[in-house]
Design a protein around this motif. Structure first.
Motif, PDB file in Angstrom:
ATOM      1  N   GLU A  56      -9.252  -2.905   4.246  1.00 10.86           N
ATOM      2  CA  GLU A  56      -9.173  -1.769   5.159  1.00 10.86           C
ATOM      3  C   GLU A  56      -8.126  -2.048   6.226  1.00 10.86           C
ATOM      4  O   GLU A  56      -7.841  -3.193   6.563  1.00 10.86           O
ATOM      5  N   LEU A  57      -7.556  -0.965   6.736  1.00  9.95           N
ATOM      6  CA  LEU A  57      -6.512  -1.064   7.753  1.00  9.95           C
ATOM      7  C   LEU A  57      -6.964  -0.340   9.008  1.00  9.95           C
ATOM      8  O   LEU A  57      -7.321   0.843   8.969  1.00  9.95           O
ATOM      9  N   VAL A  58      -6.952  -1.063  10.132  1.00  9.18           N
ATOM     10  CA  VAL A  58      -7.307  -0.489  11.432  1.00  9.18           C
ATOM     11  C   VAL A  58      -6.033  -0.403  12.266  1.00  9.18           C
ATOM     12  O   VAL A  58      -5.360  -1.411  12.478  1.00  9.18           O
ATOM     13  N   LEU A  59      -5.711   0.794  12.742  1.00  5.20           N
ATOM     14  CA  LEU A  59      -4.474   1.028  13.491  1.00  5.20           C
ATOM     15  C   LEU A  59      -4.759   1.164  14.980  1.00  5.20           C
ATOM     16  O   LEU A  59      -5.631   1.937  15.383  1.00  5.20           O
ATOM     17  N   THR A  60      -4.020   0.404  15.785  1.00  6.61           N
ATOM     18  CA  THR A  60      -4.085   0.541  17.235  1.00  6.61           C
ATOM     19  C   THR A  60      -2.655   0.448  17.778  1.00  6.61           C
ATOM     20  O   THR A  60      -1.706   0.241  17.034  1.00  6.61           O
ATOM     21  N   GLY A  61      -2.525   0.573  19.099  1.00  8.55           N
ATOM     22  CA  GLY A  61      -1.206   0.452  19.710  1.00  8.55           C
ATOM     23  C   GLY A  61      -0.602   1.799  20.039  1.00  8.55           C
ATOM     24  O   GLY A  61      -1.075   2.851  19.580  1.00  8.55           O
ATOM     25  N   PRO A  62       0.487   1.801  20.827  1.00  2.00           N
ATOM     26  CA  PRO A  62       1.061   3.053  21.334  1.00  2.00           C
ATOM     27  C   PRO A  62       1.609   3.994  20.269  1.00  2.00           C
ATOM     28  O   PRO A  62       1.724   5.194  20.511  1.00  2.00           O
ATOM     29  N   PHE A  63       1.957   3.465  19.083  1.00  2.00           N
ATOM     30  CA  PHE A  63       2.530   4.330  18.046  1.00  2.00           C
ATOM     31  C   PHE A  63       1.637   4.429  16.819  1.00  2.00           C
ATOM     32  O   PHE A  63       2.090   4.832  15.744  1.00  2.00           O
ATOM     33  N   ALA A  64       0.370   4.078  16.974  1.00  3.85           N
ATOM     34  CA  ALA A  64      -0.571   4.148  15.860  1.00  3.85           C
ATOM     35  C   ALA A  64      -0.744   5.578  15.355  1.00  3.85           C
ATOM     36  O   ALA A  64      -0.905   5.810  14.149  1.00  3.85           O
ATOM     37  N   ALA A  65      -0.696   6.537  16.263  1.00  2.33           N
ATOM     38  CA  ALA A  65      -0.925   7.938  15.872  1.00  2.33           C
ATOM     39  C   ALA A  65       0.085   8.412  14.841  1.00  2.33           C
ATOM     40  O   ALA A  65      -0.217   9.274  14.005  1.00  2.33           O
ATOM     41  N   GLY A  66       1.287   7.840  14.871  1.00  4.90           N
ATOM     42  CA  GLY A  66       2.331   8.229  13.921  1.00  4.90           C
ATOM     43  C   GLY A  66       2.041   7.816  12.500  1.00  4.90           C
ATOM     44  O   GLY A  66       2.691   8.300  11.563  1.00  4.90           O
ATOM     45  N   LEU A  67       1.082   6.914  12.311  1.00  2.00           N
ATOM     46  CA  LEU A  67       0.734   6.441  10.969  1.00  2.00           C
ATOM     47  C   LEU A  67      -0.592   6.986  10.474  1.00  2.00           C
ATOM     48  O   LEU A  67      -0.866   6.945   9.275  1.00  2.00           O
ATOM     49  N   ARG A  68      -1.429   7.465  11.375  1.00  2.00           N
ATOM     50  CA  ARG A  68      -2.731   7.973  10.961  1.00  2.00           C
ATOM     51  C   ARG A  68      -2.553   9.225  10.096  1.00  2.00           C
ATOM     52  O   ARG A  68      -1.714  10.064  10.368  1.00  2.00           O
ATOM     53  N   GLY A  69      -3.328   9.298   9.058  1.00  5.72           N
ATOM     54  CA  GLY A  69      -3.221  10.440   8.161  1.00  5.72           C
ATOM     55  C   GLY A  69      -2.280  10.207   6.997  1.00  5.72           C
ATOM     56  O   GLY A  69      -2.171  11.055   6.105  1.00  5.72           O
ATOM     57  N   GLU A  70      -1.579   9.058   6.981  1.00  6.92           N
ATOM     58  CA  GLU A  70      -0.733   8.731   5.839  1.00  6.92           C
ATOM     59  C   GLU A  70      -1.599   8.589   4.580  1.00  6.92           C
ATOM     60  O   GLU A  70      -2.688   8.034   4.621  1.00  6.92           O
ATOM     61  N   ARG A  71      -1.077   9.050   3.473  1.00  8.31           N
ATOM     62  CA  ARG A  71      -1.828   8.942   2.222  1.00  8.31           C
ATOM     63  C   ARG A  71      -1.896   7.489   1.751  1.00  8.31           C
ATOM     64  O   ARG A  71      -2.864   7.064   1.139  1.00  8.31           O
ATOM     65  N   SER A  72      -0.819   6.746   2.024  1.00  7.49           N
ATOM     66  CA  SER A  72      -0.791   5.338   1.609  1.00  7.49           C
ATOM     67  C   SER A  72       0.097   4.564   2.562  1.00  7.49           C
ATOM     68  O   SER A  72       1.290   4.828   2.643  1.00  7.49           O
ATOM     69  N   ASN A  73      -0.481   3.621   3.291  1.00  3.57           N
ATOM     70  CA  ASN A  73       0.288   2.829   4.244  1.00  3.57           C
ATOM     71  C   ASN A  73       0.986   1.672   3.532  1.00  3.57           C
ATOM     72  O   ASN A  73       0.425   1.048   2.625  1.00  3.57           O
ATOM     73  N   ILE A  74       2.204   1.351   3.952  1.00  3.58           N
ATOM     74  CA  ILE A  74       3.005   0.320   3.296  1.00  3.58           C
ATOM     75  C   ILE A  74       2.368  -1.069   3.410  1.00  3.58           C
ATOM     76  O   ILE A  74       2.564  -1.921   2.546  1.00  3.58           O
ATOM     77  N   VAL A  75       1.562  -1.297   4.448  1.00  2.89           N
ATOM     78  CA  VAL A  75       0.872  -2.589   4.583  1.00  2.89           C
ATOM     79  C   VAL A  75      -0.139  -2.767   3.451  1.00  2.89           C
ATOM     80  O   VAL A  75      -0.221  -3.836   2.827  1.00  2.89           O
ATOM     81  N   LEU A  76      -0.898  -1.715   3.164  1.00  3.85           N
ATOM     82  CA  LEU A  76      -1.858  -1.778   2.076  1.00  3.85           C
ATOM     83  C   LEU A  76      -1.162  -1.859   0.716  1.00  3.85           C
ATOM     84  O   LEU A  76      -1.649  -2.508  -0.216  1.00  3.85           O
ATOM     85  N   LYS A  77      -0.001  -1.206   0.608  1.00  2.00           N
ATOM     86  CA  LYS A  77       0.790  -1.316  -0.626  1.00  2.00           C
ATOM     87  C   LYS A  77       1.230  -2.759  -0.835  1.00  2.00           C
ATOM     88  O   LYS A  77       1.185  -3.280  -1.966  1.00  2.00           O
TER      89      LYS A  77
END
Length: 293
Positions: A56-77
């Motif tokens: 699982e991937l937990v997003l935090t930080g000032p620009f986390a909102a820009g990644l939320r809702g992605e169908r597939s995050n590159i870190v998980l890839k």
């Protein structure tokens, strides 16, 4: 491998800056041939991982909102590809925390740096002690910038990003980075690029002994994506001009496909003052000062 359930593993994901970026051709598969001089900064995203029941991937930080809702995050890839290439080398699940401090779609390799950091973490967790070359095939599958981010050292890069020549001796640069807060699509910028066959970097003329010599050599280089990016977002040109006029700025240019620009300064004090001044002129922009690694 079964690390302690409470053990937390940390890896930084440094921002990548293209001091120069020449597009010198295009392959039959559509990939662009490039030549670039890249540096990496102390400014970074941060990844931590712990053993878990599932990935699982937990997003935090000032620009986390820009990644939320992605169908597939590159870190998980990146993690999935590592598991595929090296089965049974990692815990069955990993909880990944990504502190997103770098702007998204900004031309400074944020996503690529995150993916590269995940591969480095997976390598450490697995105990396989793989080299950069061992991981390069996976990295290139994730994106052209990922192999250079895997190394995260000052380097000449060519091909489509797979050929990397690290430079062992290179002075620390003081940079000011700025982004207008508007994401730029790399694919859109390449579509706007009209000339695909441009002159290569003149590596033989490079003198990297001191910052002044570097800036003089850089004056004879380009970012071939800068012009189409300015057509896409004219604000880039205004910001570059403003940053270039700050006291002590030796060079101002755009990094990657934009929209982040950078200024090279002769000292940290000059960079700090320039960042403060620039921030007043562009109050809605993301502005940061950082030294290179």
């Amino acid at each position: 491998m079964s690390p302690s359930p409470n053990a937390e593993w940390y890896e930084p994901a440094p921002a990548k800056i293209n001091l120069a970026l020449h597009i010198v051709g295009q392959r039959s598969n559509g990939y662009h041939e490039l030549e670039s001089l890249c540096v990496f900064t102390q400014l970074c995203d941060e990844l931590t991982v712990q053993a878990s029941e599932k990935d699982e991937l937990v997003l935090t930080g000032p620009f986390a909102a820009g990644l939320r809702g992605e169908r597939s995050n590159i870190v998980l890839k990146a993690l999935a590809l590592f598991r595929q290439k090296f089965p049974d080398s990692l815990p069955s699940g990993l909880k990944i925390k990504l502190i997103k401090a770098l702007p998204v779609a900004a031309g400074i390799g944020g996503g690529s740096a995150d993916a590269a950091a995940m591969l480095r973490l997976a390598n450490r967790l697995s105990g396989l002690n793989l080299t950069v070359n061992d991981l390069k095939e996976i990295a290139l599958e994730l994106g052209a910038d990922v192999p250079m981010c895997l190394l995260s050292r000052t380097a000449f890069v060519d091909g489509v990003g797979e050929h990397i020549e690290a430079l062992p001796e290179f002075p620390t640069l003081q940079l000011v980075l700025a982004n207008p807060g508007k994401p730029v699509s790399t694919a859109d910028i390449f579509r706007k690029l009209r000339e695909k066959q441009n002159p290569p970097l003149k590596r033989d003329a490079a003198d990297f002994g001191h910052i002044t010599a570097i800036s003089m050599w850089l004056e004879g280089t380009r970012n071939d994506l800068q012009k189409p990016a300015i057509e896409y977002l004219p604000e880039i040109a205004d910001m570059m001009a403003d940053l270039g006029e700050q006291k002590g700025c030796l060079l101002s240019r755009m990094s990657g496909s934009g929209a982040t620009i950078f200024g090279v300064f002769g000292s940290s004090a000059e960079a700090m003052l320039a960042a403060q001044s620039f921030r007043k002129n562009w109050p809605h922009a993301w502005v940061a000062q950082s030294a290179t690694l």
